[in-house]
Design an enzyme around this catalytic site. Sequence first.
Site, PDB file in Angstrom:
ATOM      1  N   ASP A  30      12.221  15.239   8.359  1.00  0.00           N
ATOM      2  CA  ASP A  30      11.577  14.888   9.620  1.00  0.00           C
ATOM      3  C   ASP A  30      11.766  16.016  10.638  1.00  0.00           C
ATOM      4  OD1 ASP A  30      10.562  13.565  11.828  1.00  0.00           O
ATOM      5  OD2 ASP A  30      11.418  11.646  11.210  1.00  0.00           O
ATOM      6  N   ASP A  31      10.665  16.536  11.142  1.00  0.00           N
ATOM      7  CA  ASP A  31      10.725  17.559  12.207  1.00  0.00           C
ATOM      8  C   ASP A  31      11.383  18.877  11.777  1.00  0.00           C
ATOM      9  OD1 ASP A  31       9.563  15.727  13.870  1.00  0.00           O
ATOM     10  OD2 ASP A  31      11.180  15.666  15.344  1.00  0.00           O
ATOM     11  N   CYS A  68       4.813  12.576  13.435  1.00  0.00           N
ATOM     12  CA  CYS A  68       5.392  11.753  12.363  1.00  0.00           C
ATOM     13  C   CYS A  68       4.446  10.716  11.771  1.00  0.00           C
ATOM     14  CB  CYS A  68       6.619  11.004  12.867  1.00  0.00           C
ATOM     15  SG  CYS A  68       7.887  12.023  13.623  1.00  0.00           S
ATOM     16  N   LYS A 122      12.797   6.426   6.710  1.00  0.00           N
ATOM     17  CA  LYS A 122      12.007   6.076   7.906  1.00  0.00           C
ATOM     18  C   LYS A 122      10.564   5.714   7.560  1.00  0.00           C
ATOM     19  CE  LYS A 122       9.986   8.848  11.638  1.00  0.00           C
ATOM     20  NZ  LYS A 122      10.250   9.856  12.670  1.00  0.00           N
ATOM     21  N   HIS A 124       7.870   4.147  10.036  1.00  0.00           N
ATOM     22  CA  HIS A 124       7.059   4.632  11.159  1.00  0.00           C
ATOM     23  C   HIS A 124       5.553   4.437  10.980  1.00  0.00           C
ATOM     24  CE1 HIS A 124       7.205   7.635  14.763  1.00  0.00           C
ATOM     25  NE2 HIS A 124       7.034   6.367  15.117  1.00  0.00           N
ATOM     26  N   HIS A 212      15.220  14.875  12.839  1.00  0.00           N
ATOM     27  CA  HIS A 212      14.628  14.365  14.080  1.00  0.00           C
ATOM     28  C   HIS A 212      15.742  14.126  15.116  1.00  0.00           C
ATOM     29  CE1 HIS A 212      12.262  11.801  16.739  1.00  0.00           C
ATOM     30  NE2 HIS A 212      11.191  11.982  15.989  1.00  0.00           N
ATOM     31  N   ASP A 270       7.314  16.547   7.787  1.00  0.00           N
ATOM     32  CA  ASP A 270       6.194  15.721   8.245  1.00  0.00           C
ATOM     33  C   ASP A 270       5.367  16.426   9.315  1.00  0.00           C
ATOM     34  OD1 ASP A 270       8.163  15.565  10.220  1.00  0.00           O
ATOM     35  OD2 ASP A 270       7.766  13.466  10.680  1.00  0.00           O
ATOM     36  N   ASN A 271       5.977  17.372  10.020  1.00  0.00           N
ATOM     37  CA  ASN A 271       5.255  18.166  11.032  1.00  0.00           C
ATOM     38  C   ASN A 271       6.101  19.392  11.343  1.00  0.00           C
ATOM     39  OD1 ASN A 271       6.146  15.311  12.769  1.00  0.00           O
ATOM     40  ND2 ASN A 271       7.188  17.228  13.265  1.00  0.00           N
ATOM     41  N   LYS A 288       5.926  21.157  17.055  1.00  0.00           N
ATOM     42  CA  LYS A 288       5.589  19.764  16.815  1.00  0.00           C
ATOM     43  C   LYS A 288       4.686  19.267  17.942  1.00  0.00           C
ATOM     44  CE  LYS A 288       7.697  15.179  16.744  1.00  0.00           C
ATOM     45  NZ  LYS A 288       8.917  14.374  16.716  1.00  0.00           N
TER      46      LYS A 288
END
Length: 478
Positions: A30-31, A68, A122, A124, A212, A270-271, A288
Amino acid sequence: MSLLRAVLFWFVVTFCEGAEKPHIVFIVADDLGWNDVGFRNPQMITPNLDRLAKAGVILNSSYVQPLCSPSRSCFMSGYFPYHTGLQDGVVRINAAKFLPANLTTIPQKLKQLGYDAHMVGKWHLGFCNWKYTPTERGFDSYLGFYSGDEEYFTHMTNDGKGALDFRFNKTAYKDANGTYSANVFGNRAVEIIENHDDSKPLYLYLPFQDVHGPLEVPPKYENMYKNIENRKRRIYCGMVSALDEAVGNITKALEEKGLMDNLLLVFTTDNGGPTFVAANNLPLRGAKNTLWEGGTKGTGFIYSKSLLKKTGYLNTGMMHAVDWYPTLVELAGGENTDPNMDGVSQYDMLINGGPSKRNEFVYNIYDEREAAAIRYGDLKLMQGSPGDHNGWAPLPHLGIDEDVYEADNQTFPPFMLYNITADPTEHFDLSSKYPDLLDMMKKRLENWKKSRVPAQNDSPVPASNPKYFGGVWSPGWC
Ligand SMILES: *[C@@H]1O[C@H](CO)[C@@H](O)[C@H](O)[C@H]1NC(C)=O
Ligand SMILES: *[C@@H]1O[C@H](CO)[C@@H](O)[C@H](O)[C@H]1NC(C)=O
Ligand SMILES: *[C@@H]1O[C@H](CO)[C@@H](O)[C@H](O)[C@H]1NC(C)=O
Ligand SMILES: *[C@@H]1O[C@H](CO)[C@@H](O)[C@H](O)[C@H]1NC(C)=O
Ligand SMILES: *[C@@H]1O[C@H](CO)[C@@H](O)[C@H](O)[C@H]1NC(C)=O
Ligand SMILES: *[C@@H]1O[C@H](CO)[C@@H](O)[C@H](O)[C@H]1NC(C)=O
Ligand SMILES: *[C@@H]1O[C@H](CO)[C@@H](O)[C@H](O)[C@H]1NC(C)=O
C-alpha cells in the site's frame, strides 16, 4: 483400442489437469513508491523482494490508479474505476460506496475454476452491507480490515472515533490487539499456506497495510535505518522492511509446503508513493493521488520457479491493473467471457516474455472535476489539474513530525501532452509543439468518456457510526 485411448486421454486432461493449475499469490503493498525498493534504490533494505524480483520479471510499465480503492477495484473486477463509479477519491469509512455487486470478482471467478480463495489484509471496497464484504464476494476466509487506514497495533481507526476495524471472516477480532499488522497478516498467510489442501489450487490475495500512513513500525525495523536523519523517512523505510520480512516468511512457507513449484507470485503497489508523507518516487514526477507517472506507474514484479519462459529482466511492456484479472483467469485455464471488461490478458507478455496486448489505457477520468489522463502509444494526454503534488519531490521536506497535506497550488494549461517513451519523467509538455497530435489525443479522450458512469455518492452516512455496533465498524447501514 484407439477409442479407449482417446477416452483415457480426455479423462486425464479433464480430471488431472485441475490439480496442475498454478497457485497464485497476489501481494499488494500500500502506497509504496517507485523508488522505495532495494532493487531500485540501494538505501532500501528489502532482501526478499530483491531476490524475487531479480529472479523473476521486474515490471517497468505496470500502471495502477492514483489511489487505493480505485486500484483495488481494478484488481478485483478488471474494470476501470470510471466504469464502476469509484473514479473519485477513495471509499471513505462512513460512505455508502462499494464495488458494484453485479461484478464477478476475481476470487469468484477463480473459485469457479476450482480454486480455494483466501484474503488477508485491507479491503477498502466498501462494507456498508454484508453483501459487499470479502467473504460474500468470493473469499473462503478473510482476516483484515474493511477501511482504508487505521492504527497498525490496535487495529482501531484514529479518526477520533477510535473504533475497531478488524475481522476474522465476519467476526470482530480483538486477539491481535498490540500486534503489528505485518506480523498478523504474515502469520495468517503462513497459516493458510500450511493448512492448504494440496489437491486444490490456491488463490491468496494479500493486500498489506504497509506502508500506508500512519507511520508506525516496531523499533527493530526503524533501527535498520539509523543512517537516515528524517524520522518520518526512517519509519517509512522500516515499514518497507517489515513488509519485506513478511514476504520472506510467506515464500519460505510456500517452499516448505511444496506450493512454490507451481505458483505465480505477483507483487504490486496500489498507487504511487505519497511523497508528502515520506515516500520516494524519483525520478518520476508527482505522487499518490496525481495523474503524473509518480502517482500511477506502479512498482511491481512477478516471480515463479517454473512458469516463466524468460526471467531476470526488466519487462517494459505496457500493462494496467485491470489486466491482472483476465491474466489470472487465463493462467487458471479459464476464459474471460465478459465482453465489456477493460482488462486484457497479458499472459503471453508475462509468462512467455511476448509483446504487450495493450497500446493504450485510461489513467483516470474524474467525475468530480474536469480532469483526466489517457495513454496512447508513447503519448500521454492530461486534461485539467493532475493533482496537488506536481514536482519531483525530494525526500520529506516537511518537519520531523509534521503530517500536513500541503498542496503546491500550481496551475496548468487545460491540456498537456507528454511523450512518455522519450520523457518518462514528464519535463516537456508538447501540446503547443504538436497541435495535430493534441487534437488526435483529445478525440481519443472524448471517445473514452462516452462510457463513463457517474461517481458513487460520497456523503457521510451517520448510521455508520460504530457506536451503533458495539464500538466496531460494521456493515448494516445501506
Ligand atoms: C452492472 O450494473 C450497471 C448498472 O445497472 C450496468 O450498467 C452494468 O452493465 C452492469 N455490469 C455487469 C457486468 O453486469
Ligand atoms: C474462517 O473461515 C474459514 C473457512 O471457512 C475457516 O477455516 C476458519 O476457521 C474461520 N476462522 C474463524 C476465526 O472463524
Ligand atoms: C487494545 O488495547 C488498548 C491498550 O490496552 C486498549 O486501549 C484498547 O481498547 C484495546 N482495543 C480493543 C478493540 O480491545
Ligand atoms: C517472520 O518469521 C519470524 C520467525 O517465525 C518471526 O519472528 C517474524 O516476526 C516474522 N515476521 C513477520 C513480519 O511476520
Ligand atoms: C496552497 O493553497 C492553500 C490554500 O489556499 C494554502 O493554505 C497553502 O499554503 C498553499 N501552498 C503553497 C505551497 O503555496
Ligand atoms: C516519442 O519518443 C519516441 C522515443 O524517443 C520516438 O520514437 C517517437 O517518435 C516520439 N513521438 C513523438 C510524437 O515525438
Ligand atoms: C523503466 O522506467 C523508468 C521510469 O519511468 C525509466 O526511466 C526507464 O527508462 C525504464 N527502463 C526501460 C528499460 O525502459
